[in-house]
Write an enzyme that holds these catalytic residues in place. Structure first.
Site, PDB file in Angstrom:
ATOM      1  N   THR A  63       0.839  -1.204   0.000  1.00  0.00           N
ATOM      2  CA  THR A  63       0.000   0.000   0.000  1.00  0.00           C
ATOM      3  C   THR A  63       0.874   1.255   0.000  1.00  0.00           C
ATOM      4  O   THR A  63       2.037   1.207   0.400  1.00  0.00           O
ATOM      5  CB  THR A  63      -0.913   0.046   1.255  1.00  0.00           C
ATOM      6  OG1 THR A  63      -1.815   1.155   1.146  1.00  0.00           O
ATOM      7  CG2 THR A  63      -0.119   0.219   2.534  1.00  0.00           C
ATOM      8  N   HIS A  67     -14.082  -3.554  10.591  1.00  0.00           N
ATOM      9  CA  HIS A  67     -13.616  -4.626   9.712  1.00  0.00           C
ATOM     10  C   HIS A  67     -12.090  -4.658   9.630  1.00  0.00           C
ATOM     11  O   HIS A  67     -11.457  -5.667   9.915  1.00  0.00           O
ATOM     12  CB  HIS A  67     -14.230  -4.389   8.326  1.00  0.00           C
ATOM     13  CG  HIS A  67     -14.145  -2.939   7.882  1.00  0.00           C
ATOM     14  ND1 HIS A  67     -14.725  -1.920   8.601  1.00  0.00           N
ATOM     15  CD2 HIS A  67     -13.492  -2.346   6.864  1.00  0.00           C
ATOM     16  CE1 HIS A  67     -14.458  -0.765   8.011  1.00  0.00           C
ATOM     17  NE2 HIS A  67     -13.693  -0.996   6.950  1.00  0.00           N
ATOM     18  N   ASP A  83      -7.705  -5.735   1.418  1.00  0.00           N
ATOM     19  CA  ASP A  83      -8.709  -5.224   0.500  1.00  0.00           C
ATOM     20  C   ASP A  83     -10.050  -5.231   1.230  1.00  0.00           C
ATOM     21  O   ASP A  83     -10.328  -6.152   2.006  1.00  0.00           O
ATOM     22  CB  ASP A  83      -8.784  -6.076  -0.762  1.00  0.00           C
ATOM     23  CG  ASP A  83      -9.377  -5.291  -1.921  1.00  0.00           C
ATOM     24  OD1 ASP A  83      -8.757  -4.302  -2.346  1.00  0.00           O
ATOM     25  OD2 ASP A  83     -10.460  -5.645  -2.402  1.00  0.00           O
TER      26      ASP A  83
HETATM   27  P1  IMP Z   1      -9.511  -0.497   0.188  1.00  0.00           P
HETATM   28  O1  IMP Z   1      -9.509  -1.910  -0.304  1.00  0.00           O
HETATM   29  O2  IMP Z   1      -9.068  -0.370   1.627  1.00  0.00           O
HETATM   30  O3  IMP Z   1      -8.817   0.441  -0.729  1.00  0.00           O
HETATM   31  O4  IMP Z   1     -11.045  -0.041   0.210  1.00  0.00           O
HETATM   32  C1  IMP Z   1     -11.832   0.021  -0.984  1.00  0.00           C
HETATM   33  C2  IMP Z   1     -12.925   1.067  -0.811  1.00  0.00           C
HETATM   34  O5  IMP Z   1     -13.833   0.668   0.226  1.00  0.00           O
HETATM   35  C3  IMP Z   1     -12.431   2.444  -0.384  1.00  0.00           C
HETATM   36  O6  IMP Z   1     -12.103   3.226  -1.512  1.00  0.00           O
HETATM   37  C4  IMP Z   1     -13.630   3.009   0.347  1.00  0.00           C
HETATM   38  O7  IMP Z   1     -14.557   3.562  -0.554  1.00  0.00           O
HETATM   39  C5  IMP Z   1     -14.237   1.786   0.980  1.00  0.00           C
HETATM   40  N1  IMP Z   1     -13.775   1.607   2.360  1.00  0.00           N
HETATM   41  C6  IMP Z   1     -12.747   0.828   2.786  1.00  0.00           C
HETATM   42  N2  IMP Z   1     -12.599   0.897   4.110  1.00  0.00           N
HETATM   43  C7  IMP Z   1     -13.551   1.759   4.544  1.00  0.00           C
HETATM   44  C8  IMP Z   1     -13.895   2.260   5.840  1.00  0.00           C
HETATM   45  O8  IMP Z   1     -13.291   1.933   6.863  1.00  0.00           O
HETATM   46  N3  IMP Z   1     -14.921   3.119   5.877  1.00  0.00           N
HETATM   47  C9  IMP Z   1     -15.619   3.522   4.785  1.00  0.00           C
HETATM   48  N4  IMP Z   1     -15.329   3.112   3.558  1.00  0.00           N
HETATM   49  C10 IMP Z   1     -14.298   2.221   3.440  1.00  0.00           C
END
Ligand code: IMP
Length: 195
Positions: free
Chosen positions: A8, A180, A69
């Site tokens: 990341t 999560h 993810d």
């Molecule tokens: P990533 O895999 O952590 O990049 O998450 C993918 C997408 O899920 C992000 O671009 C957010 O739109 C959403 N997302 C991930 N984690 C969170 C959170 O803790 N709160 C709200 N949206 C989240």
């Protein structure tokens, strides 16, 4: 000190994991290992995407690493946006558009049926071994935004375990305790500490 790479460039994720691991590991992000590539995330599950990103680092840099993810699964939308959470509104990482789309599609869905969950998958590649850690939090999608903290869908997600506030109305430590990603990360850290 053992070295561990997170696939990341998110400074917030790096700092969080550094704090949780203490001085057990030297935690590095992609920029720290000279990786400026746009790593493909084209799998159709969050587990698949986490694995894809971690495998990329392992293959190209030969380093132990992990990747996470996350997806928001809304029952009334048949599990969408799920693996498409980052660009649901059509533009990558445009949270306002993503939220607008969710609220529009759910305009006629009554509260008891507005159930949803965030799920995070973390894949750790260590030597020849691969380990999967998962965390999830159940909640409801509100009909409008509440709060200004957090990011992504936080302002419309009300966790079941909370006191009625959305994630965007909590401070970071309150959110991490039940979120999560907080839960998946805690499992990873517990595993690493046992080694
Ligand atoms: P990533 O895999 O952590 O990049 O998450 C993918 C997408 O899920 C992000 O671009 C957010 O739109 C959403 N997302 C991930 N984690 C969170 C959170 O803790 N709160 C709200 N949206 C989240």
């Amino acid at each position: 000190m053992k070295r561990l790479v997170i696939a990341t460039n998110n400074a917030h994720k790096l700092e969080e994991i550094r704090q949780m691991l203490g001085d057990m590991y030297e935690v590095q992000g992609l920029a720290d290992i000279g990786c400026h590539d746009d790593i493909p995330e084209t799998a159709d599950t969050i587990e698949g995407n986490a694995e894809m990103k971690a495998q990329y680092v392992k293959l190209h840099y030969g380093l132990d690493c992990f990747s996470d993810d996350t997806g928001l699964e809304i029952d009334a939308l048949n599990g969408e946006p799920g693996v498409h959470s980052a660009r649901y509104g059509g533009v990558a990482h445009d949270s306002e558009r993503n939220i607008d789309k969710v609220l529009r599609l759910m305009a006629d869905v009554p509260m008891p049926k507005r159930t949803a969950r965030f799920r995070t998958a973390i894949v750790l590649l260590q030597g020849d071994e691969q380990h999967l850690f998962e965390g999830k939090v159940e909640g409801h999608i509100l009909t409008e935004r509440h709060g200004t903290g957090g990011f992504g869908y936080d302002s419309i997600f009300q966790p079941v375990e909370g006191d009625g506030r959305t994630f965007a109305q909590m401070d970071a430590s309150e959110k991490n305790a039940i979120s999560h990603r907080g839960r998946a990360t805690a499992q990873l850290v517990e595993f690493l500490k046992r080694q």
